[in-house]
Scaffold this motif. Structure first.
Motif, PDB file in Angstrom:
ATOM      1  N   VAL A  73      29.320   9.223  42.511  1.00 25.38           N
ATOM      2  CA  VAL A  73      28.935  10.809  42.795  1.00 25.38           C
ATOM      3  C   VAL A  73      29.912  11.609  42.635  1.00 25.38           C
ATOM      4  O   VAL A  73      29.766  12.684  42.037  1.00 25.38           O
ATOM      5  N   LEU A  74      30.973  11.397  43.483  1.00 24.45           N
ATOM      6  CA  LEU A  74      32.297  12.273  43.510  1.00 24.45           C
ATOM      7  C   LEU A  74      33.555  11.739  42.670  1.00 24.45           C
ATOM      8  O   LEU A  74      34.035  12.631  42.764  1.00 24.45           O
ATOM      9  N   TYR A 112      25.875  21.296  40.717  1.00 25.93           N
ATOM     10  CA  TYR A 112      25.659  20.022  41.461  1.00 25.93           C
ATOM     11  C   TYR A 112      26.758  19.281  42.257  1.00 25.93           C
ATOM     12  O   TYR A 112      26.486  18.775  43.141  1.00 25.93           O
ATOM     13  N   THR A 113      27.893  19.140  41.613  1.00 30.28           N
ATOM     14  CA  THR A 113      29.037  18.507  42.174  1.00 30.28           C
ATOM     15  C   THR A 113      29.547  19.222  43.384  1.00 30.28           C
ATOM     16  O   THR A 113      29.785  18.711  44.343  1.00 30.28           O
ATOM     17  N   ALA A 116      26.900  18.357  45.696  1.00 27.72           N
ATOM     18  CA  ALA A 116      27.051  17.024  46.525  1.00 27.72           C
ATOM     19  C   ALA A 116      28.290  16.783  47.225  1.00 27.72           C
ATOM     20  O   ALA A 116      28.412  15.904  48.274  1.00 27.72           O
ATOM     21  N   TRP A 120      28.103  15.382  51.200  1.00 24.09           N
ATOM     22  CA  TRP A 120      28.895  14.138  51.375  1.00 24.09           C
ATOM     23  C   TRP A 120      29.769  14.707  52.732  1.00 24.09           C
ATOM     24  O   TRP A 120      29.817  13.914  53.533  1.00 24.09           O
TER      25      TRP A 120
END
Length: 160
Positions: A73-74, A112-113, A116, A120
């Protein structure tokens, strides 16, 4: 205009800001791939000198699942977004997940990042029950990604 001063024409300022955004994604992705990879290689966390006590309030017994999530994801996502911001390549699935159909999917995934990264960090702080300077830095990094993404020149550059 003073002598020696450069005039920024249409697109040049947004080009620079797009490169700032690409660099933010690139460094985030590289760091998360390295960190996630280390957690996958050594789920005990010893490779990164992370004590088991960090998992005490989490649903995890070791760092394997957090490492996989971190890497994908990251790590992977920001790298793909950075490449797409540079090349404007078409991705059918990205287009379907794009909430802003008047923008390139990579622009939307940039937002979105940022979300996210915020999620997190907030989940980490909740489970660890402690805030450190690194949490604040990465939270600010997520804000920076979103702010640069939302700048008018960057929005114009990635408009359909």
């Amino acid at each position: 205009m003073n002598a020696g001063e450069k005039r920024v024409g249409p697109g040049q300022g947004s080009d620079r800001l797009s490169w700032v955004l690409i660099i933010l994604h690139g460094f985030l992705g590289i760091g998360a791939i390295v960190g996630g990879g280390c957690l996958i290689i050594d789920p005990s966390g010893n490779l990164l000198q992370m004590p088991d006590s960090l998992l005490e309030h989490s649903p995890f017994r070791n760092f394997l699942i957090p490492g996989i999530i971190l890497m994908l994801v990251l790590g992977l996502m920001p790298i793909v977004v950075a490449i797409a911001l540079m090349t404007h390549f078409h991705w059918k699935t990205g287009g379907k997940l794009n909430l802003y159909t008047d923008r390139h999917w990579a622009w939307t995934f940039s937002l979105y990042t940022g979300f996210a990264l915020h999620i997190w960090i907030m989940v980490q702080v909740f489970w660890i029950q402690h805030v450190s300077i690194i949490h604040l830095i990465y939270f600010a990094w997520g804000v920076a990604i979103q702010v640069v993404t939302l700048l008018p020149g960057v929005q114009r550059r990635y408009s359909s």
